[in-house]
Design an enzyme around this catalytic site. Structure first.
Site, PDB file in Angstrom:
ATOM      1  N   HIS A 187     -58.863 -21.983 -12.442  1.00  0.00           N
ATOM      2  CA  HIS A 187     -58.629 -22.917 -13.552  1.00  0.00           C
ATOM      3  C   HIS A 187     -59.971 -23.301 -14.152  1.00  0.00           C
ATOM      4  CE1 HIS A 187     -57.235 -26.377 -15.859  1.00  0.00           C
ATOM      5  NE2 HIS A 187     -58.349 -26.949 -15.440  1.00  0.00           N
ATOM      6  N   ARG A 218     -64.646 -19.953 -19.923  1.00  0.00           N
ATOM      7  CA  ARG A 218     -63.296 -19.501 -20.323  1.00  0.00           C
ATOM      8  C   ARG A 218     -63.308 -17.998 -20.633  1.00  0.00           C
ATOM      9  NH1 ARG A 218     -58.702 -22.761 -20.143  1.00  0.00           N
ATOM     10  NH2 ARG A 218     -57.994 -21.926 -22.137  1.00  0.00           N
ATOM     11  N   ASN A 247     -52.928 -17.307 -11.091  1.00  0.00           N
ATOM     12  CA  ASN A 247     -53.974 -16.691 -11.920  1.00  0.00           C
ATOM     13  C   ASN A 247     -55.406 -17.040 -11.497  1.00  0.00           C
ATOM     14  OD1 ASN A 247     -53.937 -19.275 -12.860  1.00  0.00           O
ATOM     15  ND2 ASN A 247     -53.757 -18.756 -15.031  1.00  0.00           N
ATOM     16  N   GLU A 283     -61.130 -33.988 -16.314  1.00  0.00           N
ATOM     17  CA  GLU A 283     -60.888 -33.281 -15.053  1.00  0.00           C
ATOM     18  C   GLU A 283     -62.012 -33.551 -14.047  1.00  0.00           C
ATOM     19  OE1 GLU A 283     -60.163 -29.278 -16.427  1.00  0.00           O
ATOM     20  OE2 GLU A 283     -58.222 -29.846 -17.272  1.00  0.00           O
ATOM     21  N   PHE A 336     -42.384 -24.686 -16.376  1.00  0.00           N
ATOM     22  CA  PHE A 336     -43.123 -24.193 -15.212  1.00  0.00           C
ATOM     23  C   PHE A 336     -43.836 -25.299 -14.436  1.00  0.00           C
ATOM     24  CE2 PHE A 336     -45.829 -23.679 -18.981  1.00  0.00           C
ATOM     25  CZ  PHE A 336     -46.995 -24.328 -18.595  1.00  0.00           C
ATOM     26  N   LYS A 350     -58.220 -21.275  -7.287  1.00  0.00           N
ATOM     27  CA  LYS A 350     -56.858 -21.698  -6.925  1.00  0.00           C
ATOM     28  C   LYS A 350     -56.456 -21.167  -5.545  1.00  0.00           C
ATOM     29  CE  LYS A 350     -55.118 -22.204 -11.647  1.00  0.00           C
ATOM     30  NZ  LYS A 350     -54.013 -21.858 -12.572  1.00  0.00           N
ATOM     31  N   TYR A 395     -52.505 -31.943 -14.196  1.00  0.00           N
ATOM     32  CA  TYR A 395     -51.701 -31.114 -15.097  1.00  0.00           C
ATOM     33  C   TYR A 395     -50.775 -31.951 -15.984  1.00  0.00           C
ATOM     34  CZ  TYR A 395     -53.128 -26.645 -12.998  1.00  0.00           C
ATOM     35  OH  TYR A 395     -53.836 -25.529 -12.599  1.00  0.00           O
ATOM     36  N   THR A 428     -55.064 -16.587 -19.806  1.00  0.00           N
ATOM     37  CA  THR A 428     -54.229 -17.235 -18.784  1.00  0.00           C
ATOM     38  C   THR A 428     -53.333 -16.237 -18.060  1.00  0.00           C
ATOM     39  OG1 THR A 428     -54.216 -19.233 -20.131  1.00  0.00           O
ATOM     40  CG2 THR A 428     -52.528 -19.091 -18.431  1.00  0.00           C
ATOM     41  N   ARG A 480     -59.812 -13.130 -14.154  1.00  0.00           N
ATOM     42  CA  ARG A 480     -58.360 -12.914 -14.048  1.00  0.00           C
ATOM     43  C   ARG A 480     -57.992 -11.464 -14.284  1.00  0.00           C
ATOM     44  NH1 ARG A 480     -57.282 -18.236 -17.583  1.00  0.00           N
ATOM     45  NH2 ARG A 480     -56.899 -19.768 -15.936  1.00  0.00           N
TER      46      ARG A 480
HETATM   47  P1  CMP Z   1     -54.299 -23.249 -15.757  1.00  0.00           P
HETATM   48  O1  CMP Z   1     -55.490 -22.824 -16.534  1.00  0.00           O
HETATM   49  O2  CMP Z   1     -54.537 -23.771 -14.391  1.00  0.00           O
HETATM   50  O3  CMP Z   1     -53.479 -24.336 -16.598  1.00  0.00           O
HETATM   51  C1  CMP Z   1     -52.086 -24.449 -16.578  1.00  0.00           C
HETATM   52  C2  CMP Z   1     -51.460 -23.429 -15.680  1.00  0.00           C
HETATM   53  O4  CMP Z   1     -50.069 -23.294 -15.776  1.00  0.00           O
HETATM   54  C3  CMP Z   1     -51.991 -22.068 -16.035  1.00  0.00           C
HETATM   55  O5  CMP Z   1     -53.333 -21.969 -15.626  1.00  0.00           O
HETATM   56  C4  CMP Z   1     -51.002 -21.165 -15.301  1.00  0.00           C
HETATM   57  O6  CMP Z   1     -51.425 -20.865 -13.986  1.00  0.00           O
HETATM   58  C5  CMP Z   1     -49.763 -22.032 -15.182  1.00  0.00           C
HETATM   59  N1  CMP Z   1     -48.600 -21.440 -15.814  1.00  0.00           N
HETATM   60  C6  CMP Z   1     -47.506 -21.057 -15.165  1.00  0.00           C
HETATM   61  N2  CMP Z   1     -46.596 -20.572 -16.006  1.00  0.00           N
HETATM   62  C7  CMP Z   1     -47.134 -20.662 -17.250  1.00  0.00           C
HETATM   63  C8  CMP Z   1     -46.670 -20.307 -18.541  1.00  0.00           C
HETATM   64  N3  CMP Z   1     -45.458 -19.788 -18.748  1.00  0.00           N
HETATM   65  N4  CMP Z   1     -47.505 -20.506 -19.578  1.00  0.00           N
HETATM   66  C9  CMP Z   1     -48.748 -21.062 -19.371  1.00  0.00           C
HETATM   67  N5  CMP Z   1     -49.214 -21.415 -18.170  1.00  0.00           N
HETATM   68  C10 CMP Z   1     -48.422 -21.222 -17.126  1.00  0.00           C
END
Ligand code: CMP
Length: 143
Positions: A115, A85, A112, A126, A57, A9, A49, A91, A102
């Site tokens: 992805h 993963r 974070n 994807e 968010f 990212k 997304y 996450t 992470r």
């Molecule tokens: P990612 O795996 O890219 O998929 C969805 C993204 O939403 C997640 O990583 C986070 O970076 C982002 N995100 C931001 N806020 C939240 C939240 N409150 N809960 C979950 N994902 C979030």
């Protein structure tokens, strides 16, 4: 063979972590079959997304992921989706174990670091929105 979509990212690109992250998957033994250094458009971010559309968010997520270049990749290998993963960690980086990407490099959920696809179905989806079939390289990995 199973494939997954992984993306370094914008926060991690800014912090010069592309090499570190690629290296972890290389050392694990997975095979890189596609890679692209790119800027994500708003349209692509919203498609990628789409399952988060409507969540509080979502707008921040789209503006963050389009804020600077990302390094998009396709990796191949046995159980690569779940293993990647595990290597990424939870996450929320505060909850991610030390030793995970992470856990080692992130501080907050909205920045974070990486992805990764969460299922076979999302991996297929994807990969197909980021890569054309002819951008994925078939080759034999001997080690
Ligand atoms: P990612 O795996 O890219 O998929 C969805 C993204 O939403 C997640 O990583 C986070 O970076 C982002 N995100 C931001 N806020 C939240 C939240 N409150 N809960 C979950 N994902 C979030």
């Amino acid at each position: 063979m199973e494939r997954t979509f992984l993306m370094v990212k914008p926060d991690a690109v800014q912090r010069n972590l592309i090499g570190e992250i690629v290296s972890r998957f290389e050392r694990k033994g997975f095979k890189l079959v596609g890679a692209k250094f790119m800027k994500i458009t708003n349209e692509l971010a919203e498609t990628h997304y789409q399952e988060h559309k409507g969540k509080p968010f979502f707008d921040n997520l789209v503006s963050f992921i389009t804020s600077g270049p990302v390094f998009a990749m396709v990796w191949e290998g046995k159980e690569v989706i779940t293993t990647a993963r595990k290597m990424m960690g939870k996450t929320n980086p505060q909850e991610a174990e030390t030793g995970t990407i992470r856990g080692d490099f992130g501080l907050v959920t909205h920045r974070n670091v990486i992805h990764g696809s969460d299922s076979e179905q999302s991996a297929k989806r994807e990969i197909s929105i980021f890569f054309q079939e002819n951008e994925l390289i078939e080759y034999k990995k001997t080690v």
